[in-house]
Design an enzyme around this catalytic site. Structure first.
Site, PDB file in Angstrom:
ATOM      1  N   LYS A   5     101.263  39.104  61.315  1.00  0.00           N
ATOM      2  CA  LYS A   5     100.174  38.866  62.271  1.00  0.00           C
ATOM      3  C   LYS A   5      99.752  37.392  62.249  1.00  0.00           C
ATOM      4  O   LYS A   5      99.594  36.751  63.289  1.00  0.00           O
ATOM      5  CB  LYS A   5      98.982  39.738  61.846  1.00  0.00           C
ATOM      6  CG  LYS A   5      98.095  40.188  62.957  1.00  0.00           C
ATOM      7  CD  LYS A   5      97.001  41.062  62.385  1.00  0.00           C
ATOM      8  CE  LYS A   5      96.711  42.236  63.283  1.00  0.00           C
ATOM      9  NZ  LYS A   5      95.570  43.040  62.827  1.00  0.00           N
ATOM     10  N   THR A  45      82.105  48.323  59.773  1.00  0.00           N
ATOM     11  CA  THR A  45      81.134  49.418  59.784  1.00  0.00           C
ATOM     12  C   THR A  45      81.271  50.186  58.470  1.00  0.00           C
ATOM     13  O   THR A  45      82.312  50.782  58.193  1.00  0.00           O
ATOM     14  CB  THR A  45      81.416  50.358  60.975  1.00  0.00           C
ATOM     15  OG1 THR A  45      81.440  49.561  62.167  1.00  0.00           O
ATOM     16  CG2 THR A  45      80.365  51.443  61.087  1.00  0.00           C
ATOM     17  N   GLU A  78      78.737  45.004  63.861  1.00  0.00           N
ATOM     18  CA  GLU A  78      79.323  44.544  65.124  1.00  0.00           C
ATOM     19  C   GLU A  78      79.171  45.630  66.186  1.00  0.00           C
ATOM     20  O   GLU A  78      79.392  46.803  65.908  1.00  0.00           O
ATOM     21  CB  GLU A  78      80.811  44.238  64.887  1.00  0.00           C
ATOM     22  CG  GLU A  78      81.551  43.778  66.104  1.00  0.00           C
ATOM     23  CD  GLU A  78      80.921  42.532  66.701  1.00  0.00           C
ATOM     24  OE1 GLU A  78      80.869  41.501  66.030  1.00  0.00           O
ATOM     25  OE2 GLU A  78      80.466  42.612  67.868  1.00  0.00           O
ATOM     26  N   PHE A  79      78.815  45.205  67.408  1.00  0.00           N
ATOM     27  CA  PHE A  79      78.615  46.178  68.489  1.00  0.00           C
ATOM     28  C   PHE A  79      79.548  45.939  69.679  1.00  0.00           C
ATOM     29  O   PHE A  79      79.347  46.522  70.738  1.00  0.00           O
ATOM     30  CB  PHE A  79      77.160  46.135  68.969  1.00  0.00           C
ATOM     31  CG  PHE A  79      76.166  46.474  67.879  1.00  0.00           C
ATOM     32  CD1 PHE A  79      75.884  47.798  67.558  1.00  0.00           C
ATOM     33  CD2 PHE A  79      75.539  45.472  67.154  1.00  0.00           C
ATOM     34  CE1 PHE A  79      74.983  48.114  66.542  1.00  0.00           C
ATOM     35  CE2 PHE A  79      74.637  45.779  66.136  1.00  0.00           C
ATOM     36  CZ  PHE A  79      74.356  47.106  65.835  1.00  0.00           C
ATOM     37  N   ASN A 116      76.579  54.282  67.434  1.00  0.00           N
ATOM     38  CA  ASN A 116      77.866  54.893  67.795  1.00  0.00           C
ATOM     39  C   ASN A 116      77.762  56.410  67.940  1.00  0.00           C
ATOM     40  O   ASN A 116      78.379  57.001  68.827  1.00  0.00           O
ATOM     41  CB  ASN A 116      78.946  54.530  66.762  1.00  0.00           C
ATOM     42  CG  ASN A 116      79.677  53.258  67.180  1.00  0.00           C
ATOM     43  OD1 ASN A 116      79.299  52.620  68.158  1.00  0.00           O
ATOM     44  ND2 ASN A 116      80.719  52.894  66.456  1.00  0.00           N
ATOM     45  N   CYS A 146      86.636  53.934  66.712  1.00  0.00           N
ATOM     46  CA  CYS A 146      85.296  53.906  66.102  1.00  0.00           C
ATOM     47  C   CYS A 146      84.485  55.193  66.205  1.00  0.00           C
ATOM     48  O   CYS A 146      84.003  55.690  65.182  1.00  0.00           O
ATOM     49  CB  CYS A 146      84.484  52.763  66.720  1.00  0.00           C
ATOM     50  SG  CYS A 146      85.148  51.150  66.289  1.00  0.00           S
ATOM     51  N   LYS A 189      85.466  58.282  63.963  1.00  0.00           N
ATOM     52  CA  LYS A 189      85.406  57.987  62.518  1.00  0.00           C
ATOM     53  C   LYS A 189      83.967  57.728  62.063  1.00  0.00           C
ATOM     54  O   LYS A 189      83.563  58.156  60.991  1.00  0.00           O
ATOM     55  CB  LYS A 189      86.346  56.830  62.149  1.00  0.00           C
ATOM     56  CG  LYS A 189      85.729  55.463  62.191  1.00  0.00           C
ATOM     57  CD  LYS A 189      86.600  54.411  61.546  1.00  0.00           C
ATOM     58  CE  LYS A 189      86.139  53.022  61.917  1.00  0.00           C
ATOM     59  NZ  LYS A 189      84.870  52.616  61.368  1.00  0.00           N
ATOM     60  N   ARG A 191      94.723  53.527  69.061  1.00  0.00           N
ATOM     61  CA  ARG A 191      94.272  54.218  67.847  1.00  0.00           C
ATOM     62  C   ARG A 191      93.393  55.408  68.218  1.00  0.00           C
ATOM     63  O   ARG A 191      92.459  55.274  68.988  1.00  0.00           O
ATOM     64  CB  ARG A 191      93.499  53.247  66.937  1.00  0.00           C
ATOM     65  CG  ARG A 191      94.393  52.235  66.261  1.00  0.00           C
ATOM     66  CD  ARG A 191      93.591  51.281  65.410  1.00  0.00           C
ATOM     67  NE  ARG A 191      92.764  50.387  66.202  1.00  0.00           N
ATOM     68  CZ  ARG A 191      91.914  49.505  65.674  1.00  0.00           C
ATOM     69  NH1 ARG A 191      91.780  49.412  64.371  1.00  0.00           N
ATOM     70  NH2 ARG A 191      91.197  48.714  66.450  1.00  0.00           N
TER      71      ARG A 191
HETATM   72  N1  LIG Z   1      87.387  47.752  67.109  1.00  0.00           N
HETATM   73  C1  LIG Z   1      86.144  47.860  67.539  1.00  0.00           C
HETATM   74  O1  LIG Z   1      85.888  48.057  68.736  1.00  0.00           O
HETATM   75  C2  LIG Z   1      84.998  47.736  66.584  1.00  0.00           C
HETATM   76  C3  LIG Z   1      83.702  47.523  67.099  1.00  0.00           C
HETATM   77  C4  LIG Z   1      82.649  47.409  66.191  1.00  0.00           C
HETATM   78  C5  LIG Z   1      82.865  47.543  64.826  1.00  0.00           C
HETATM   79  N2  LIG Z   1      84.133  47.775  64.372  1.00  0.00           N
HETATM   80  C6  LIG Z   1      84.334  47.899  62.920  1.00  0.00           C
HETATM   81  O2  LIG Z   1      84.856  46.656  62.463  1.00  0.00           O
HETATM   82  C7  LIG Z   1      85.811  46.868  61.406  1.00  0.00           C
HETATM   83  C8  LIG Z   1      87.138  46.254  61.788  1.00  0.00           C
HETATM   84  O3  LIG Z   1      87.620  46.920  62.946  1.00  0.00           O
HETATM   85  P1  LIG Z   1      88.896  46.393  63.739  1.00  0.00           P
HETATM   86  O4  LIG Z   1      89.077  47.305  64.889  1.00  0.00           O
HETATM   87  O5  LIG Z   1      88.764  44.931  63.966  1.00  0.00           O
HETATM   88  O6  LIG Z   1      90.033  46.659  62.641  1.00  0.00           O
HETATM   89  P2  LIG Z   1      91.575  46.286  62.684  1.00  0.00           P
HETATM   90  O7  LIG Z   1      92.272  47.367  61.986  1.00  0.00           O
HETATM   91  O8  LIG Z   1      91.954  45.934  64.092  1.00  0.00           O
HETATM   92  O9  LIG Z   1      91.666  44.940  61.821  1.00  0.00           O
HETATM   93  C9  LIG Z   1      91.465  44.891  60.466  1.00  0.00           C
HETATM   94  C10 LIG Z   1      92.296  43.752  59.907  1.00  0.00           C
HETATM   95  O10 LIG Z   1      91.938  43.548  58.535  1.00  0.00           O
HETATM   96  C11 LIG Z   1      93.116  43.177  57.836  1.00  0.00           C
HETATM   97  N3  LIG Z   1      92.917  43.357  56.393  1.00  0.00           N
HETATM   98  C12 LIG Z   1      92.864  44.512  55.693  1.00  0.00           C
HETATM   99  N4  LIG Z   1      92.639  44.239  54.382  1.00  0.00           N
HETATM  100  C13 LIG Z   1      92.536  42.898  54.267  1.00  0.00           C
HETATM  101  C14 LIG Z   1      92.310  42.007  53.182  1.00  0.00           C
HETATM  102  N5  LIG Z   1      92.141  42.447  51.947  1.00  0.00           N
HETATM  103  N6  LIG Z   1      92.276  40.685  53.431  1.00  0.00           N
HETATM  104  C15 LIG Z   1      92.456  40.208  54.681  1.00  0.00           C
HETATM  105  N7  LIG Z   1      92.677  41.002  55.747  1.00  0.00           N
HETATM  106  C16 LIG Z   1      92.716  42.331  55.553  1.00  0.00           C
HETATM  107  C17 LIG Z   1      94.190  44.054  58.442  1.00  0.00           C
HETATM  108  O11 LIG Z   1      95.486  43.555  58.178  1.00  0.00           O
HETATM  109  C18 LIG Z   1      93.799  44.006  59.920  1.00  0.00           C
HETATM  110  O12 LIG Z   1      94.448  42.951  60.582  1.00  0.00           O
HETATM  111  C19 LIG Z   1      85.839  48.385  61.184  1.00  0.00           C
HETATM  112  O13 LIG Z   1      84.941  48.713  60.177  1.00  0.00           O
HETATM  113  C20 LIG Z   1      85.348  48.939  62.524  1.00  0.00           C
HETATM  114  O14 LIG Z   1      84.749  50.200  62.390  1.00  0.00           O
HETATM  115  C21 LIG Z   1      85.197  47.862  65.216  1.00  0.00           C
END
Ligand SMILES: NC(=O)c1ccc[n+]([C@@H]2O[C@H](COP(=O)([O-])OP(=O)(O)OC[C@H]3O[C@@H](n4cnc5c(N)ncnc54)[C@H](O)[C@@H]3O)[C@@H](O)[C@H]2O)c1
Length: 432
Positions: free
Chosen positions: A35, A121, A152-153, A209, A261, A264, A329
């Site tokens: 990535k 989250t 984050e929202f 959520n 989201c 979960k 997802r």
């Molecule tokens: N996707 C959404 O719409 C959204 C909105 C609000 C909040 N959130 C929350 O935000 C968080 C992240 O969501 P996302 O959708 O961005 O996740 P994602 O899975 O798209 O990205 C997570 C990233 O973290 C990386 N990662 C994992 N362990 C790591 C480490 N030790 N060091 C460095 N990088 C590491 C992974 O390789 C991945 O690229 C979650 O808790 C989610 O619930 C997501």
């Protein structure tokens, strides 16, 4: 301000690029070397409107960079945002293994004082765990770090817009000095800023959520009653939405809620309540309704095909969990697809942005280059994601190539009357 963002997923990348655009110096770090390599070459790991340009611009200005080295990313940062995934465990509890891994890797890196802001989250109690890991690692000799909650929202599909126009900023922390620094960082976004404790900040995120999920399950319940009594849920939702006390968002009846989201977070809150001696029966029913709604679409499809899926060809439009993203997802569309396939249907699927990601999960499906190719020789057309391009298809042309003119519109995207006038047997959700 110098910022480090850990995790370059939807939240991390948008946060990193957004803060760089605001004039900060941001280093984004991820353990996924592929990535990071792609990002260094200007290739994004997913589709998100406007993000490409934002990243390119800020990399060129040297305000944004990418690395796999946490030491490099964190060394000079004043604020470290943690934006790693917190998926569901089998029992519904939030899986905190990525968060724990981050805490452990930070142990040797907190020589200078830093604020660690958790954007992921996470359930109440996680910040305490995070601090304990750092303290047990022996690094809290003197105040080398403080920890805060900055939930984050953003909405996928509108993530860049949401970064720059947040409905609110929630800052959860213990020490006033931490609140001050974070306030300053978020101030240019001109949103209301709510200062609170980290426990409340985390509950705000979960409550938001689960409330969105509740609205969807609610309108789906109304839709099912509408079907029984001959009313139109789209107009019911419109009629509800005019009322300022109720608002119009998240009242679109359909297949239910999926994505990374809502499900979960709903499960995690139910488990958090359970662990604290409370059975969240109302929230459980929201989840059950969602499962039921998805099964309704499968049931309608089978019914329309005289209960025989074996040997039938189904054109399935929409694979992503919502329009405007490439994210598949926990997409209900993929779940429905797998179910129909298991019963012997042949699936021809098309999505404007989600095909690459879907191919990794369901490689055995026939993916087509557009909706017309999917519809060709199909017994039924299923619309499961509300992409605008599906609403503007030439349905007259499409009908001529189908084996039978059947449409199940699982997202109420099309105009029912127009479809019926064209000779389709059209079923939406809750449309009388
Ligand atoms: N996707 C959404 O719409 C959204 C909105 C609000 C909040 N959130 C929350 O935000 C968080 C992240 O969501 P996302 O959708 O961005 O996740 P994602 O899975 O798209 O990205 C997570 C990233 O973290 C990386 N990662 C994992 N362990 C790591 C480490 N030790 N060091 C460095 N990088 C590491 C992974 O390789 C991945 O690229 C979650 O808790 C989610 O619930 C997501």
């Amino acid at each position: 301000m110098k910022i480090c963002v850990i995790g370059t997923g939807y939240v991390g990348l948008v946060t990193g690029a957004g803060f760089a655009e605001l004039g900060n110096e941001v280093v984004c770090v991820d353990i996924d070397a592929e990535k990071i390599n792609h990002l260094k070459q200007g290739k994004l790991p997913f589709y998100e409107e406007g993000l490409d340009e934002l990243i390119t611009k800020n990399v060129a200005r040297k305000r944004l960079s990418f690395t796999t080295s946490l030491a490099e990313a964190a060394s000079s940062a004043k604020i470290i945002f943690v934006a790693v995934g917190t998926p569901s465990r089998a029992d519904g509890e939030a899986d905190l293994s990525f968060i724990i891994q981050v805490a452990e890797s930070l142990i040797p890196l907190l020589h200078d004082y830093k604020i660690i802001a958790i954007k992921s989250t996470v359930p109440v109690g996680t910040l305490k765990l995070f601090s304990e890991i750092l303290e047990l690692g022996g690094k809290k000799k003197g105040a080398h770090f403080d920890i805060a909650s900055t939930p984050e929202f953003l909405r996928e599909g509108d993530a860049v817009y949401d970064f720059f126009h947040p409905s609110r900023t929630v800052l959860g922390y213990d020490k006033p000095e931490v609140g001050k620094v974070l306030h300053e960082l978020f101030l240019p976004l001109k949103s209301p800023i709510l200062h609170t404790t980290s426990a409340t900040a985390q509950m705000i995120k979960y409550a938001a959520n689960t409330f969105l999920a509740t609205r969807i399950s609610f309108i789906n319940e109304i839709a099912n009653i509408c079907e029984k009594v001959g009313a139109d849920v789209m107009e019911v939702a419109q009629g509800i939405g005019y009322d300022k006390r109720l608002g119009e968002g998240y009242l679109r009846a359909g297949v239910g809620f999926g994505g990374p989201c809502l499900v979960k977070d709903l499960k995690a809150l139910i488990r958090l309540a359970e662990e604290n001696g409370y059975e969240a029966r109302f929230l459980k029913s929201v989840l059950e309704k969602n499962e039921h709604q998805m099964r309704q679409i499968i049931y309608k499809t089978k019914q329309a095909l005289q209960d025989v899926l074996y040997g039938k060809t189904i054109a399935l439009l929409g694979l992503t969990f919502k329009a405007g993203t490439s994210d598949v997802r926990n997409s209900l569309s993929l779940k429905i697809l797998k179910h129909l396939k298991k019963e012997g249907a042949k699936i021809k699927a098309y999505d404007p942005k989600g095909m690459e990601e879907a191919k990794h999960i369901i490689p055995e499906v026939t993916f087509t280059s557009d909706a017309y190719e999917a519809a060709l020789d199909s017994h039924i057309l299923l619309i499961l994601t509300a992409w605008e391009e599906f609403a503007t298809l030439d349905f007259e042309k499409l009908k001529k190539t189908m084996k039978q003119p059947l449409i199940i519109d699982g997202v109420n995207l099309l105009d029912a009357d127009s479809m019926r006038k064209l000779g389709f047997v059209y079923q939406g959700v809750g449309r009388g």
